[in-house]
Structure formats: C-alpha cells, structure tokens
Scaffold this motif. Structure first.
Motif, PDB file in Angstrom:
ATOM      1  N   GLU A 440      29.495  -4.299  68.950  1.00  0.00           N
ATOM      2  CA  GLU A 440      28.246  -4.578  68.244  1.00  0.00           C
ATOM      3  C   GLU A 440      27.790  -3.363  67.440  1.00  0.00           C
ATOM      4  N   TYR A 441      27.893  -2.191  68.058  1.00  0.00           N
ATOM      5  CA  TYR A 441      27.540  -0.960  67.345  1.00  0.00           C
ATOM      6  C   TYR A 441      28.431  -0.766  66.113  1.00  0.00           C
ATOM      7  N   ALA A 442      29.743  -1.011  66.290  1.00  0.00           N
ATOM      8  CA  ALA A 442      30.683  -0.850  65.172  1.00  0.00           C
ATOM      9  C   ALA A 442      30.355  -1.826  64.047  1.00  0.00           C
ATOM     10  N   GLY A 443      30.051  -3.078  64.410  1.00  0.00           N
ATOM     11  CA  GLY A 443      29.721  -4.078  63.402  1.00  0.00           C
ATOM     12  C   GLY A 443      28.458  -3.742  62.645  1.00  0.00           C
ATOM     13  N   ILE A 444      27.429  -3.295  63.371  1.00  0.00           N
ATOM     14  CA  ILE A 444      26.171  -2.910  62.728  1.00  0.00           C
ATOM     15  C   ILE A 444      26.400  -1.754  61.769  1.00  0.00           C
ATOM     16  N   THR A 445      27.251  -0.798  62.162  1.00  0.00           N
ATOM     17  CA  THR A 445      27.560   0.342  61.297  1.00  0.00           C
ATOM     18  C   THR A 445      28.240  -0.114  60.007  1.00  0.00           C
ATOM     19  N   ILE A 446      29.213  -1.036  60.146  1.00  0.00           N
ATOM     20  CA  ILE A 446      29.913  -1.565  58.967  1.00  0.00           C
ATOM     21  C   ILE A 446      28.932  -2.262  58.033  1.00  0.00           C
ATOM     22  N   LEU A 447      28.059  -3.081  58.609  1.00  0.00           N
ATOM     23  CA  LEU A 447      27.093  -3.828  57.790  1.00  0.00           C
ATOM     24  C   LEU A 447      26.117  -2.889  57.088  1.00  0.00           C
ATOM     25  N   LEU A 448      25.674  -1.856  57.778  1.00  0.00           N
ATOM     26  CA  LEU A 448      24.755  -0.891  57.163  1.00  0.00           C
ATOM     27  C   LEU A 448      25.428  -0.156  56.013  1.00  0.00           C
ATOM     28  N   LEU A 449      26.703   0.203  56.198  1.00  0.00           N
ATOM     29  CA  LEU A 449      27.435   0.890  55.122  1.00  0.00           C
ATOM     30  C   LEU A 449      27.578  -0.016  53.901  1.00  0.00           C
ATOM     31  N   LEU A 450      27.913  -1.297  54.132  1.00  0.00           N
ATOM     32  CA  LEU A 450      28.021  -2.245  53.020  1.00  0.00           C
ATOM     33  C   LEU A 450      26.678  -2.408  52.321  1.00  0.00           C
ATOM     34  N   LEU A 451      25.615  -2.456  53.115  1.00  0.00           N
ATOM     35  CA  LEU A 451      24.270  -2.603  52.560  1.00  0.00           C
ATOM     36  C   LEU A 451      23.904  -1.398  51.698  1.00  0.00           C
ATOM     37  N   ILE A 452      24.246  -0.215  52.171  1.00  0.00           N
ATOM     38  CA  ILE A 452      23.949   1.008  51.414  1.00  0.00           C
ATOM     39  C   ILE A 452      24.738   1.035  50.112  1.00  0.00           C
ATOM     40  N   VAL A 453      26.052   0.710  50.198  1.00  0.00           N
ATOM     41  CA  VAL A 453      26.898   0.725  48.994  1.00  0.00           C
ATOM     42  C   VAL A 453      26.391  -0.285  47.972  1.00  0.00           C
ATOM     43  N   ALA A 454      26.072  -1.506  48.441  1.00  0.00           N
ATOM     44  CA  ALA A 454      25.629  -2.567  47.525  1.00  0.00           C
ATOM     45  C   ALA A 454      24.342  -2.183  46.809  1.00  0.00           C
ATOM     46  N   ASN A 455      23.364  -1.661  47.536  1.00  0.00           N
ATOM     47  CA  ASN A 455      22.087  -1.306  46.909  1.00  0.00           C
ATOM     48  C   ASN A 455      22.191  -0.019  46.098  1.00  0.00           C
ATOM     49  N   LEU A 456      23.106   0.885  46.495  1.00  0.00           N
ATOM     50  CA  LEU A 456      23.347   2.077  45.687  1.00  0.00           C
ATOM     51  C   LEU A 456      23.946   1.687  44.340  1.00  0.00           C
ATOM     52  N   ASN A 457      24.846   0.697  44.357  1.00  0.00           N
ATOM     53  CA  ASN A 457      25.393   0.189  43.098  1.00  0.00           C
ATOM     54  C   ASN A 457      24.283  -0.324  42.187  1.00  0.00           C
ATOM     55  N   ASP A 458      23.314  -1.045  42.773  1.00  0.00           N
ATOM     56  CA  ASP A 458      22.183  -1.544  41.982  1.00  0.00           C
ATOM     57  C   ASP A 458      21.424  -0.394  41.327  1.00  0.00           C
ATOM     58  N   ILE A 459      21.195   0.664  42.099  1.00  0.00           N
ATOM     59  CA  ILE A 459      20.452   1.822  41.578  1.00  0.00           C
ATOM     60  C   ILE A 459      21.232   2.496  40.450  1.00  0.00           C
ATOM     61  N   LEU A 460      22.543   2.652  40.653  1.00  0.00           N
ATOM     62  CA  LEU A 460      23.373   3.302  39.638  1.00  0.00           C
ATOM     63  C   LEU A 460      23.429   2.472  38.361  1.00  0.00           C
ATOM     64  N   ARG A 461      23.466   1.139  38.508  1.00  0.00           N
ATOM     65  CA  ARG A 461      23.441   0.273  37.321  1.00  0.00           C
ATOM     66  C   ARG A 461      22.110   0.417  36.598  1.00  0.00           C
ATOM     67  N   TRP A 462      21.018   0.462  37.369  1.00  0.00           N
ATOM     68  CA  TRP A 462      19.702   0.588  36.764  1.00  0.00           C
ATOM     69  C   TRP A 462      19.571   1.928  36.021  1.00  0.00           C
ATOM     70  N   LEU A 463      20.208   2.981  36.557  1.00  0.00           N
ATOM     71  CA  LEU A 463      20.165   4.287  35.909  1.00  0.00           C
ATOM     72  C   LEU A 463      21.175   4.414  34.771  1.00  0.00           C
ATOM     73  N   GLY A 464      22.057   3.409  34.643  1.00  0.00           N
ATOM     74  CA  GLY A 464      23.022   3.409  33.550  1.00  0.00           C
ATOM     75  C   GLY A 464      24.314   4.139  33.827  1.00  0.00           C
ATOM     76  N   TYR A 465      24.618   4.402  35.117  1.00  0.00           N
ATOM     77  CA  TYR A 465      25.855   5.109  35.454  1.00  0.00           C
ATOM     78  C   TYR A 465      26.993   4.165  35.805  1.00  0.00           C
ATOM     79  N   MET A 466      26.743   2.856  35.835  1.00  0.00           N
ATOM     80  CA  MET A 466      27.802   1.880  36.143  1.00  0.00           C
ATOM     81  C   MET A 466      27.752   0.740  35.132  1.00  0.00           C
TER      82      MET A 466
END
Length: 466
Positions: A440-466
């Motif tokens: 369960e801990y491993a799964g939560i960690t994976i999901l949090l990492l995916l969540l961070i990457v996905a929303n970081l992509n949104d931020i980078l697109r908004w800033l014009g870096y992607m």
C-alpha cells in the motif's frame, strides 16, 4: 476569468459525480455482504494541524457510516472495516477479526466489493453515452465529404500525400470521422499498409509502413493532417486588434509578415513562431516589434488585396473567430430510438475504451510522459461555455478513464487489491498483512509521483517550457 469559472464548475460537477458513484459501488457491495463501512467521503479529508480537513460530515442515527466531503479533490474513499487501504489504519488490523469486517469475508465477496467502483463507472459511462445517443444522436463530419481535402505536414508529404487529397480509407476500412476522443482517424493511418485518397478526381493509393508512431503524428506541429480550412474570417471581435486594423467578416488572410498563408493551420503556425520569438525578446521594444505584424488580406468579392498593419495583443490575440468545418460542410447525424440507443451507446463507449487502452502504450515513452496532464489539463477538456451535450460527453469519457486507471494492478488502487485477491483465490493463501501494508505504501508513492509529474507538466506548459 468567466471561461475559467465555467470550466471549473463543470470539472467539479463531473468529478464529484464520478467519485460519489465510484465509491458508492464499493459501499453497495460492502453493505450487501454485511461489511461495516466506517467513512464514505467525496474528496480526501486530509488533516492539517488541528483542522480535521472536513468541509462537512454527518453520521445518520443508528448508522456505522460517517458521510462527508473533504477539501482535497484527488478522488474519494470509503473506509471499509478490516481492510488495509489508503487510511493505513494498522491499529484496527491488530485487533481480533470481527464477522462484520472485510478480512473475514470469503474471497469472492471481497473481490466484488473491490470491483464495485470500476463496475459502476463502466456502466455509468455506457448509460450516459446511450442517453446522449437517444437525446442528441451521434453527430460528426464524414471525412470523405470534405471536398477541400486535407492539409498535410512535411512528414505526410514525404510519404506521398498532397494538400487537398480527400481521404477515403485504408486497407483497414473506410474513414468515418476526422478526429474523435480516442483518435481513430490517426490510429487507422498509423497501422495502415495503404491509404486511399481522391486526388484531382482520381483515386490514388499511397503505400504506408504500417507502424507509424501515432503520438508523434498528433504531437508534431503542424500535425500529420488537418482538414483544409481557408483562413477566412468568420467574425471580428469589437475593440480587438483585428477590428482596429480594419479586418472584416469574409476577409481571407493570405500572408503574415511576407509569409504565405492558405489555411488557418498555416496562420496558427506563424502565430506560434511569433510566440517563440516573443518569449526570447529581451526588451519591451523587441516585444513591440514582434507584436507589430503586416497582414495581406483578400477582401470578399474583390480581386485586389489589401496590406494591413496590426499591433497584436500581448498574448498575440488577433481578435477574430476562425471559420471551421461547420462553415463548409453539413454534419451527419445518426439518430436512435430509446431502445436502439443502448446498443449504440455501448458500442460507442466500447470504442472509446478500446482506443484509450490502445493509446495507453504511449505513456511509457518520453513523449508520452510529457503528455501526462494534471487537473489543469483535465479541466481544459471542458468547453469554455456551458453545453450539456459536451458536459455529458466529457463526464462519460472521464468515467471510462477513472474505471480503467483504477483497475490497473497498482497497489493502493482497486486493481492492486483485485490482483492480490486473485492470487489468494488461485493459491488458497492470503498475502501477509505486513506485505499488504508495504504494498500500500509503495502504491501510494507511485500514485503521488504520477500526480506530481502530471501537474508539473501542466505548470511547465503554462509557463511555455513544454
């Protein structure tokens, strides 16, 4: 600001409904089999300091379940007694097993409890699609009816395509619509060994490799193929740069800063180039120089062209509405009676699911990882205006995505629990509680990492870096 709020309201309405019904599926089977549900929340009630994190909560009289809404819109949850889940309530697991706990129930009952959420989401999506078919029908633009054909990028032209080619079909069958939610048009081309087109009134067959990268076809700019839409102005917004420059409805843009323009795709490409130059500008004078553009337009009903000087808005907004498929082609609408709508909706939903599963392979490529999107990307899928048809189409699509993502065999998701239950049913041995906690801990960690990457992509697109 208004369009942002409209999208935000649609996003929260849709997600709240989907989460509510998803968790309701788990609760239904849990209560059916006599398993105690201690909490049933839409969104997470993450505690911050002394604040409980609950927007509201209530517990009906003589009920074991507390119902409520948390403040963190990352999903929802129901806390099922005697189960290792995201609540990580290990203290309860140290107590003697009780007959009303999840862990004391037969494996087949626990399996039904775990798949209850995704089952509800799949059924909900198919039901919504069926009702859309009944109320609105299925409206689309048939590719073969696009008499002006397509506009192709350099990759497509190197394979033998030419602008104005009318796409007929491939060795896999005829084309239906240009681009739906799951990208059947591009998938069909990517897997084709042959594409048939009409060129100057004659059928021409173009040999294809059969293994094109569909994601690259769509992500390239310009993309592989788009309907040929002349750069004719549909309307002009009052007070805009276009209005001040003298552009009128029916004008056709034929050049931007000396570069030829034939279609809106060409025009948008030149705007993108200007945008890249604007980001690199070091002074306000440099920025103003980039924003000052020269357009050549052909006036409606006149043979001569006019040269217009225009100062674009800081975000390079021109202030015109572009013509689209609806200006040139009549859409096809397939209508269904009440009982006919159900097989039609199921077929449509299944096709969406099949396409989404097929596209999932691209997630494991570098371009696929960059394509991940968070809450901003999901919210932007909703239209900037209120339209019930589009709202329900997006809600059904998100319901399918929620079901598919939840059934993936990742610990902390429903699919992870299903995987361990299937292992137990086959081997007749339960995974240890210690193993389940670590998983369960491993799964939560994976999901949090995916969540961070996905929303970081949104931020980078908004800033014009992607």
């Amino acid at each position: 600001m208004e369009t942002f709020l409209i999208r935000l309201v649609q996003f929260f309405m849709s997600i709240s409904l989907l989460v509510l019904l998803h968790e309701g599926g788990h609760v239904f089977f849990a209560k059916l089999f006599g398993v105690r549900v201690e909490k049933f929340f839409v969104f997470f009630d993450v505690k911050i300091g002394k604040w409980a994190g609950k927007l509201f909560a209530w517990k009906p009289k003589n009920s074991d379940t507390e119902y409520g809404m948390g403040w963190l819109p990352l999903g929802g949850y129901c806390k099922i007694a005697g189960m290792i889940d995201e609540s990580m309530d290990t203290e309860q697991m140290k107590q003697p097993p009780q007959p009303w706990e999840f862990r004391t129930k037969p494996a087949w009952q626990r399996l039904l409890i775990m798949i209850g959420g995704v089952t509800v989401n799949f059924i909900l999506a198919l039901f919504i699609y069926s009702m859309i078919m009944f109320h609105w029908g299925n409206t689309y633009y048939r590719v073969a009816d696009m008499s002006m054909g397509m506009e192709f990028n350099a990759q497509a032209k190197s394979m033998g395509f030419r602008d104005h080619d009318i796409m007929i079909g491939t060795d896999r069958g005829p084309f239906k619509e240009f681009m739906n939610v799951n990208g059947d048009f591009f998938r069909q081309i990517a897997k084709a060994k042959r594409v048939d087109v009409m060129r100057n009134g004659k059928k021409v067959s173009i040999k294809m490799p059969g293994d094109l990268d569909m994601l690259a076809m769509i992500k390239s700019y310009p993309i592989f193929a788009v309907p040929y839409i002349p750069a004719t102005v549909d309307s002009v917004f009052a007070g805009s740069a276009a209005a001040k420059a003298g552009i009128k409805k029916g004008d056709r843009i034929v050049a931007v800063n000396g570069k030829e323009v034939a279609t809106w795709s060409d025009f948008d490409y030149h705007k993108t180039v200007l945008g890249d130059e604007l980001k690199a500008a070091k002074t306000s004078a440099d920025s103003m120089k980039i924003r000052n553009v020269v357009l050549v337009v052909a006036r409606q009903g006149k043979s001569a062209t006019d040269t217009l000087h225009m100062t674009l808005a800081p975000d390079l907004t021109v202030g015109v509405a572009q013509t689209s498929l609806r200006n040139y082609y009549k859409p096809v609408t397939e209508t269904y009676g009440f009982f006919e709508s159900f097989p039609a909706g199921v077929k449509y939903g299944w096709n969406i699911l099949r396409g989404y599963v097929s596209n999932f392979q691209y997630l494991f490529s570098s371009d696929g990882a960059k394509s991940l999107g968070g809450f901003g990307s999901i919210g932007s899928l909703f239209p900037p205006y209120w339209d019930w048809h589009d709202f329900w189409m997006m809600t059904a699509f998100l319901s399918i995505i929620l079901a598919f993502m939840n059934i993936l065999p990742i610990p902390a998701l429903d699919g992870g629990h299903v995987l361990f239950l299937l292992y137990e049913m086959i081997t007749r041995r339960k995974p240890s509680e210690k193993f389940m906690i670590y998983a369960e801990y491993a799964g939560i960690t994976i999901l949090l990492l995916l969540l961070i990457v996905a929303n970081l992509n949104d931020i980078l697109r908004w800033l014009g870096y992607m």
